[in-house]
Write a protein that holds these residues in place. Structure first.
Motif, mmCIF file in Angstrom:
data_model
loop_
_atom_site.group_PDB
_atom_site.id
_atom_site.type_symbol
_atom_site.label_atom_id
_atom_site.label_comp_id
_atom_site.label_asym_id
_atom_site.label_seq_id
_atom_site.Cartn_x
_atom_site.Cartn_y
_atom_site.Cartn_z
ATOM 1 N N ASP A 102 21.882 33.624 -42.507
ATOM 2 C CA ASP A 102 23.135 34.329 -42.076
ATOM 3 C C ASP A 102 23.643 33.412 -40.995
ATOM 4 N N PRO A 103 24.375 32.264 -40.780
ATOM 5 C CA PRO A 103 23.940 32.254 -39.176
ATOM 6 C C PRO A 103 25.316 32.874 -38.238
ATOM 7 N N ILE A 104 26.356 32.607 -39.680
ATOM 8 C CA ILE A 104 27.203 34.049 -38.958
ATOM 9 C C ILE A 104 27.080 35.392 -38.874
ATOM 10 N N ARG A 105 26.331 36.298 -39.335
ATOM 11 C CA ARG A 105 25.821 36.820 -38.654
ATOM 12 C C ARG A 105 25.625 36.845 -37.048
ATOM 13 N N ILE A 106 24.807 36.146 -37.195
ATOM 14 C CA ILE A 106 24.295 35.535 -36.018
ATOM 15 C C ILE A 106 25.221 35.567 -34.470
ATOM 16 N N ALA A 107 26.319 34.654 -35.074
ATOM 17 C CA ALA A 107 27.336 34.529 -34.489
ATOM 18 C C ALA A 107 28.340 35.745 -34.324
ATOM 19 N N GLU A 108 28.273 36.823 -34.625
ATOM 20 C CA GLU A 108 29.151 37.816 -34.777
ATOM 21 C C GLU A 108 28.534 38.373 -33.631
ATOM 22 N N GLU A 109 27.015 38.746 -33.670
ATOM 23 C CA GLU A 109 25.839 39.725 -32.893
ATOM 24 C C GLU A 109 26.500 39.258 -31.603
ATOM 25 N N MET A 110 25.901 37.888 -31.674
ATOM 26 C CA MET A 110 26.162 37.478 -30.115
ATOM 27 C C MET A 110 27.505 37.406 -29.375
ATOM 28 N N ALA A 111 28.296 37.479 -30.305
ATOM 29 C CA ALA A 111 29.375 37.545 -29.291
ATOM 30 C C ALA A 111 30.366 38.915 -29.163
ATOM 31 N N MET A 112 29.628 39.825 -29.988
ATOM 32 C CA MET A 112 30.316 41.303 -29.489
ATOM 33 C C MET A 112 28.852 41.410 -28.733
ATOM 34 N N ILE A 113 27.541 41.172 -28.361
ATOM 35 C CA ILE A 113 26.745 41.552 -27.288
ATOM 36 C C ILE A 113 27.667 40.709 -25.691
ATOM 37 N N ASP A 114 27.998 39.532 -26.474
ATOM 38 C CA ASP A 114 28.451 38.864 -25.013
ATOM 39 C C ASP A 114 29.869 39.685 -24.841
ATOM 40 N N CYS A 115 30.608 40.416 -25.116
ATOM 41 C CA CYS A 115 31.808 41.096 -25.025
ATOM 42 C C CYS A 115 31.267 42.529 -24.541
ATOM 43 N N ILE A 116 30.188 43.129 -24.601
ATOM 44 C CA ILE A 116 29.512 44.204 -23.734
ATOM 45 C C ILE A 116 29.304 44.607 -22.807
ATOM 46 N N SER A 117 28.665 43.056 -22.466
ATOM 47 C CA SER A 117 28.193 42.693 -21.147
ATOM 48 C C SER A 117 28.961 42.322 -20.246
ATOM 49 N N ARG A 118 30.425 41.903 -20.919
ATOM 50 C CA ARG A 118 31.234 41.313 -19.794
ATOM 51 C C ARG A 118 30.767 39.722 -19.596
ATOM 52 N N GLY A 119 30.220 39.587 -20.555
ATOM 53 C CA GLY A 119 29.576 37.798 -20.207
ATOM 54 C C GLY A 119 28.757 37.369 -20.212
ATOM 55 N N ARG A 120 28.073 37.962 -19.721
ATOM 56 C CA ARG A 120 26.288 38.494 -19.256
ATOM 57 C C ARG A 120 25.442 37.663 -20.049
ATOM 58 N N LEU A 121 25.557 37.343 -21.152
ATOM 59 C CA LEU A 121 25.038 36.799 -22.701
ATOM 60 C C LEU A 121 24.633 35.346 -22.611
ATOM 61 N N ASP A 122 23.442 35.312 -22.987
ATOM 62 C CA ASP A 122 22.654 33.058 -22.867
ATOM 63 C C ASP A 122 22.018 33.759 -24.600
ATOM 64 N N VAL A 123 21.936 32.413 -24.956
ATOM 65 C CA VAL A 123 22.069 32.463 -26.986
ATOM 66 C C VAL A 123 21.006 31.376 -26.755
ATOM 67 N N GLY A 124 19.697 31.971 -28.035
ATOM 68 C CA GLY A 124 19.048 30.837 -28.045
ATOM 69 C C GLY A 124 18.879 30.823 -29.039
ATOM 70 N N PHE A 125 18.302 29.689 -29.630
ATOM 71 C CA PHE A 125 17.779 29.052 -31.104
ATOM 72 C C PHE A 125 16.113 28.947 -31.257
ATOM 73 N N VAL A 126 16.227 29.909 -32.306
ATOM 74 C CA VAL A 126 14.285 29.230 -31.931
ATOM 75 C C VAL A 126 14.009 28.945 -33.701
ATOM 76 N N ARG A 127 13.000 27.622 -33.883
ATOM 77 C CA ARG A 127 13.227 27.449 -35.601
ATOM 78 C C ARG A 127 12.264 28.798 -36.000
ATOM 79 N N GLY A 128 10.789 29.349 -34.931
ATOM 80 C CA GLY A 128 9.974 29.938 -35.697
ATOM 81 C C GLY A 128 8.522 29.937 -36.273
ATOM 82 N N VAL A 129 8.507 30.559 -35.498
ATOM 83 C CA VAL A 129 6.471 29.848 -35.225
ATOM 84 C C VAL A 129 6.371 30.088 -36.391
ATOM 85 N N PRO A 130 4.958 29.379 -37.087
ATOM 86 C CA PRO A 130 4.371 28.958 -37.972
ATOM 87 C C PRO A 130 4.431 30.781 -39.131
ATOM 88 N N TYR A 131 3.709 31.754 -38.565
ATOM 89 C CA TYR A 131 3.402 32.347 -39.163
ATOM 90 C C TYR A 131 4.640 34.115 -39.883
#
Lengths: 388, 260
Positions: A102-131
């Protein structure tokens, strides 16, 4: 150069490794003692808070069903740090967007953390390792497509501020996307992405201005990837400029003997065991790689590294250790060998490396090494200056 | 196809399908297993002495194309039905192995008007138990040695020495493995709707099963057959999931009896 502290938050208190067939996916949770787990979680978060005090940034990741990483929900630890730290940047590298569904749930979580930290968040995305596909039950033949569709959707959700929009993609369908909150940073936090061999992926990251990060690779391969990233800006004419990031294992000590001891402790990470079916699920790598695998020629990156000596790994820039001046010299050498990079991601804790040793290594790095490398120039994609 | 000799390509409404046609006479359409052992087995040429044998590779297998919109054996069934029309097969026996059996069952639930018989061999496709029942053993999450023991009465029979194979053949093997996961990962090896459609099958159906199949057991096969009106069921001794490979003579006898 930006310096980041990292630990996968391992749970090393296991029976002897030669008695286990795997540390990943199917290792029984009776081997996890919640009281030890509680101590470890708090300790690892304390070390991130120490990193913040020392002027380092904080890097987080997540894995699932594995003793190698008990940080199963990186947004939770990022949220804790957003509230408990005040200076350093916090990067999740990354959100397993292909596996979470659910990409939108991730977008919400990141936006909220970005606000709590007052803009100190960088957001990485990964495909995920095989296992990871087994824990998430994501189809291994589709995770690349899911990754990119998810990133596009998150970016649009962050930047659409005029009310709802709909999205009917290949994997995600949403009818009224309307993010509250939107991110603290405008237009949105910096996006990072990881990779190891897929040049198309690297060029795609460069052309969108994402930071490109890679881990524990021989320096010649890192150079190949970073050059691909830098040249992509010119090739595409698109707004590159995020930068490059590399992660070695790093241990800084007061003596050579102590440095080598710490380096060997960090190598626990390279020795993590997994049963063979978890290393290469069908369709995770392209058909050409699996043709080589059928011939027995492709066994994966970690296997290749595991067999090597500490000296070899040091020469390759996979592990950096020594007294502060030695560590600074190794970082500069690596920087020159790969054509420069912007973010030094340091796995400064792994396996059984205890808090006292970890804190000492972090402190020595911050006080005696970082001043020597901090001003190494950022390497921007070729032509970025002209674009500005 | 065998791995080294390409069949011919038939374009079916924009999808290139590899077919291997041998012999002439009453038609038999064969849908191979995901491991594609069948084209190289003697029973094919034996059948081709008196019949027209059509081995057809569903999208993503053999040298057939894999369009993006094909995501599930339910889609394969429509493409294969289109192929049957395109080749104008009539009164054909439809024989499917493993995943090919699943696709054959899907086809027969949609339109069995061009078929005289349906023969399923150790087919996937239905789920019979509850959420925590393992109806179909997971071939991807278990150790390869354990999977081999589930698949074969004698795991040695399943060993293919790929070291001497040319890259072109290995490319097909690797792509087959990838496609198998692409189409069957979730829901794992079944279509939740299929069991509720099996009553639509009106052609005489025979189900053949390896007595030692540990991936989908004979009990599963028997219950699967029980969902198809009038279907008969038999097992082949000394064989696992691929009785056509492990007990070729016994299998060939069972198949010709079923076709008679």
């Amino acid at each position: 150069m930006y310096a980041w502290h990292f630990t996968e938050m391992p749970y090393p208190n296991l029976p002897p490794l030669d008695t286990l067939s795997t540390m990943r996916v199917s290792i029984p949770s009776k081997l996890f003692d919640p009281k030890i787990g509680a101590d470890l979680y708090n300790r690892y978060l304390d070390e991130h808070m120490l990193a913040d005090d020392l002027g380092l940034n904080m890097l987080l990741n997540e894995h699932h069903q594995t003793a190698t990483c008990i940080n199963t929900c990186a947004p939770l630890s990022a949220a804790v740090l957003a509230r408990q730290t005040s200076k350093g940047r916090i990067c999740i590298l990354g959100n397993p967007i292909a596996n979470r569904g659910d990409p939108i749930r991730i977008a919400e979580e990141m936006a909220m953390i970005d606000c709590i930290s007052r803009g100190r968040l960088d957001v990485g995305f990964v495909r995920g390792v095989p296992y990871e596909v087994f824990a998430a039950n994501s189809n291994p033949t589709q995770t690349v497509e899911r990754l990119w569709e998810g990133i596009d959707l998150v970016s649009k959700a962050w930047t659409s501020t005029e009310g709802p929009f709909n999205f009917e993609g290949k994997y995600t369908h949403k009818r009224a996307i309307n993010l509250w909150p939107r991110p603290y940073q405008t237009p949105h936090p910096a996006i990072w992405i990881t990779g190891s061999s897929d040049l198309e992926n690297i060029k795609r990251a460069a052309s969108r201005g994402f930071v490109f990060a890679t881990f524990l690779q021989p320096h010649e391969k890192v150079k190949w990837m970073f050059e691909g990233y830098r040249s992509a800006y010119q090739d595409t004419g698109l707004p590159g400029g995020g930068g490059t990031a590399y992660m070695p294992l790093v241990f800084t000590a007061d003596s050579d003997a102590e440095a080598e001891r710490g380096a060997r402790e960090l190598c626990w990470y390279l020795d993590a065991k997994a049963e063979p079916q978890f290393r290469n699920p069908p369709g995770y790598v392209p058909v050409e790689f699996n043709v080589q695998a059928l011939k027995g020629a492709f066994t994966g990156r970690t296997d290749a590294m595991r067999k090597q000596s500490l000296e070899f790994l040091k020469d390759q820039g996979v592990i950096i250790y020594g007294k502060p001046d030695d560590v600074a010299q190794q970082i500069k050498r690596l920087y020159n060998l790969v054509g420069g990079f912007d973010h030094l991601l340091m796995m400064q804790q792994a396996g059984h490396l205890d808090h006292k040793s970890t804190a000492r290594s972090m402190t020595l790095f911050a006080k005696e090494v970082y001043p020597q490398v901090k001003d190494l120039p950022r390497t921007r994609p070729l032509g970025a200056v002209a674009a500005e | 196809m065998s791995f080294e000799r390409a069949g011919s390509v038939v374009n079916v409404h924009g999808v290139d399908i590899e077919v291997d046609i041998r012999g002439s006479g009453a038609p038999i359409l064969i849908l191979p297993s995901e491991e594609a052992w069948e084209a190289d087995l003697p029973f094919i040429d034996e059948l081709a002495k008196t019949r027209k044998v059509v081995i057809a590779y569903p999208p993503g297998f053999g040298r057939s194309a894999r369009p993006d919109w094909v995501t599930h054996p339910d889609d394969h069934a429509y493409v294969m039905l289109d192929l049957v029309e395109r080749l104008d097969l009539r009164d054909a026996a439809l024989v499917g192995f493993s995943l090919g059996g699943w696709i054959a069952a899907e086809m027969a639930t949609k339109d069995d008007s061009r078929f005289s018989k349906l023969i399923l061999v150790d087919a996937f496709g239905v789920k019979l138990g509850g959420p925590t029942d393992v109806d179909i053993q997971d071939v991807w999450v278990q150790h390869p040695a354990k999977v081999a023991a589930l698949k074969w009465a004698d795991p040695e029979k399943g060993v293919r020495d790929f070291s001497s194979w040319p890259d072109a053949a290995l490319t097909i093997v690797a792509r087959n493995m990838e496609s198998f996961a692409r189409f069957c990962w979730e829901p794992y090896m079944h279509n939740p709707k299929l069991r509720h459609r099996l009553h639509r099958i009106g052609v005489p159906t025979h189900v053949i099963w390896g007595e030692k199949d540990g991936v989908v057991t004979p009990a599963y096969g028997k219950a699967y057959a029980g969902l198809i009106s009038g279907a008969t069921f038999e097992t082949i001794a000394g064989a696992g999931h691929f009785p056509q490979v492990e007990q070729p003579a016994a299998f060939a006898r069972a198949l010709s009896a079923a076709l008679a």
